[in-house]
Design an enzyme around this catalytic site. Sequence first.
Site, PDB file in Angstrom:
ATOM      1  N   ARG A 232       0.817  -1.215   0.000  1.00  0.00           N
ATOM      2  CA  ARG A 232       0.000   0.000   0.000  1.00  0.00           C
ATOM      3  C   ARG A 232       0.855   1.271   0.000  1.00  0.00           C
ATOM      4  NH1 ARG A 232      -2.135   0.856   4.730  1.00  0.00           N
ATOM      5  NH2 ARG A 232      -2.875  -1.286   4.982  1.00  0.00           N
TER       6      ARG A 232
ATOM      7  N   TYR B 274     -16.724  20.728 -10.797  1.00  0.00           N
ATOM      8  CA  TYR B 274     -17.192  19.435 -11.303  1.00  0.00           C
ATOM      9  C   TYR B 274     -18.295  18.905 -10.371  1.00  0.00           C
ATOM     10  CZ  TYR B 274     -16.671  14.394 -12.312  1.00  0.00           C
ATOM     11  OH  TYR B 274     -16.880  13.078 -12.624  1.00  0.00           O
TER      12      TYR B 274
ATOM     13  N   ASP C 231      -8.427  22.265  -9.065  1.00  0.00           N
ATOM     14  CA  ASP C 231      -8.630  21.135  -9.972  1.00  0.00           C
ATOM     15  C   ASP C 231      -8.033  21.562 -11.306  1.00  0.00           C
ATOM     16  OD1 ASP C 231      -9.568  19.298 -11.858  1.00  0.00           O
ATOM     17  OD2 ASP C 231     -11.365  18.860 -10.686  1.00  0.00           O
TER      18      ASP C 231
ATOM     19  N   LYS D 110      -7.978  11.458 -17.328  1.00  0.00           N
ATOM     20  CA  LYS D 110      -8.148  12.200 -18.587  1.00  0.00           C
ATOM     21  C   LYS D 110      -6.828  12.225 -19.373  1.00  0.00           C
ATOM     22  CE  LYS D 110     -11.845  13.191 -16.175  1.00  0.00           C
ATOM     23  NZ  LYS D 110     -12.930  12.241 -16.121  1.00  0.00           N
TER      24      LYS D 110
HETATM   25  C1  LIG Z   1     -12.704  18.534 -13.948  1.00  0.00           C
HETATM   26  C2  LIG Z   1     -12.802  17.149 -13.404  1.00  0.00           C
HETATM   27  N1  LIG Z   1     -12.277  16.902 -12.197  1.00  0.00           N
HETATM   28  C3  LIG Z   1     -12.341  15.680 -11.644  1.00  0.00           C
HETATM   29  C4  LIG Z   1     -12.960  14.636 -12.298  1.00  0.00           C
HETATM   30  C5  LIG Z   1     -13.059  13.310 -11.617  1.00  0.00           C
HETATM   31  O1  LIG Z   1     -12.199  12.380 -12.169  1.00  0.00           O
HETATM   32  P1  LIG Z   1     -12.521  10.823 -12.123  1.00  0.00           P
HETATM   33  O2  LIG Z   1     -13.573  10.569 -13.146  1.00  0.00           O
HETATM   34  O3  LIG Z   1     -11.214  10.181 -12.408  1.00  0.00           O
HETATM   35  O4  LIG Z   1     -13.012  10.510 -10.742  1.00  0.00           O
HETATM   36  C6  LIG Z   1     -13.518  14.847 -13.558  1.00  0.00           C
HETATM   37  C7  LIG Z   1     -14.173  13.743 -14.292  1.00  0.00           C
HETATM   38  O5  LIG Z   1     -14.835  13.939 -15.295  1.00  0.00           O
HETATM   39  C8  LIG Z   1     -13.449  16.143 -14.120  1.00  0.00           C
HETATM   40  O6  LIG Z   1     -13.994  16.427 -15.324  1.00  0.00           O
END
Ligand SMILES: Cc1ncc(COP(=O)(O)O)c(C=O)c1O
Length: 396
Positions: A60, A114, A187, A212
């Site tokens: 871990r 988000y 973010d 992404k």
């Molecule tokens: C701007 C943004 N932040 C965070 C996330 C979350 O990522 P995950 O889908 O890997 O949990 C997303 C997912 O679409 C996103 O568009």
Amino acid sequence: MSGKKLVHPDTKLVLGGRRKEWLRGMVNVPVSRTSTVLFESIEEIHAAYPPEDGRLSYGRNGTWTQWSLAEALTELEPGAAGTRLFPSGAAAVSIALMSVLGPGDELLMVDSAYGPTRLFCDRELKRLGIATLYYDPLATAEEVERLVTDRTRAIFMESPGSLTFEVQDVPGLCAMAKARGVTTLLDNTWATPFFFQATGKGIDLSIVACTKYISGHSDLMMGSVTAAPSHWERLARTGQGFGQYVSPDDAFLAARGLRTMGVRLRQHELGAVKVARWLKDQPQVGQILHPALDGSPGHELWARDFQGSSGLFSFALKGADKEARDRFVERLELFGIGYSWGGFESLAVPADADQLRTASSRSYDGPLVRLHIGLEDPDDLIADLAQSLAGLPASG
Ligand SMILES: Cc1ncc(COP(=O)(O)O)c(C=O)c1O
């Protein structure tokens, strides 16, 4: 290879985290799977703790496969102390927040965050006695400062914002927050540290959904948080405390994606800007919400602070209703209908931001469509969009 002075982001993508002792003669750090680590003596087992990169202790706490990826991500963020990996972007967001906040604290959260980030605040943080106050993504640092109280512990930014792509004044907000002793989180998924070096702009915790562009192939889930020195220990401890880690197989795939991210991102950028500019000239299309296009909210801040733009943006279908918008999306033949983005393929989804906002309201010429422009030839994508626009009802 790490330890050399890596200057340009492209070079960092190639060399980052590839320590000689982890490569052992290979080009890539291999997948090393384990739960148990075996020791020669009790003395040796004690010496392995507290766990840190470069010292095997337990599955871990990772092996060189995960450490190498984390190190490569850290090297992209100027002055950062370290990176923790998480099983999704959403986990990275929630644990980053948990590393800062406690009962009685207040969080200032951008209104264009988000959706699941909002849900985490409104449900989980609320349950823990942490209050979330939303602010307009286009608010100036002075306007956000008016919301700061002596209980405000953190300001969370997402720039550009989800679905509506407002660019925030990140350096301005960070300077204000620092003066008030408030932690800043961003973010940074849209730009990645390749196009926006968050810690260099004053951010304490830079979050990326590696699902992404880092992975880039729509085949894994992962998140990362890269911390400034002042926030590293607390982040590492919280990540460990919540038992959050990623498999070496996923770390290997993400590192494989990272090596080519620069060329992919530039190609996404070229395609998206070409498609967006074409859309701008179509009579059925209203606002284009793309940070690199003049007139998009916060475009000037994008031009000042970013090194590029990625493949994700939205546009309004002028005068159409949501039903016509949904049929428009379904008529597209080269765009998949699906969530997430950042892979090699193009995607389209309806983007109904109005249901999510509570601290800002903007009106658009019609319902929004969010496009992710993949690595296809943009002329083919334009032809596909043209055929679907032609199918819209005459009344709009
Ligand atoms: C701007 C943004 N932040 C965070 C996330 C979350 O990522 P995950 O889908 O890997 O949990 C997303 C997912 O679409 C996103 O568009």
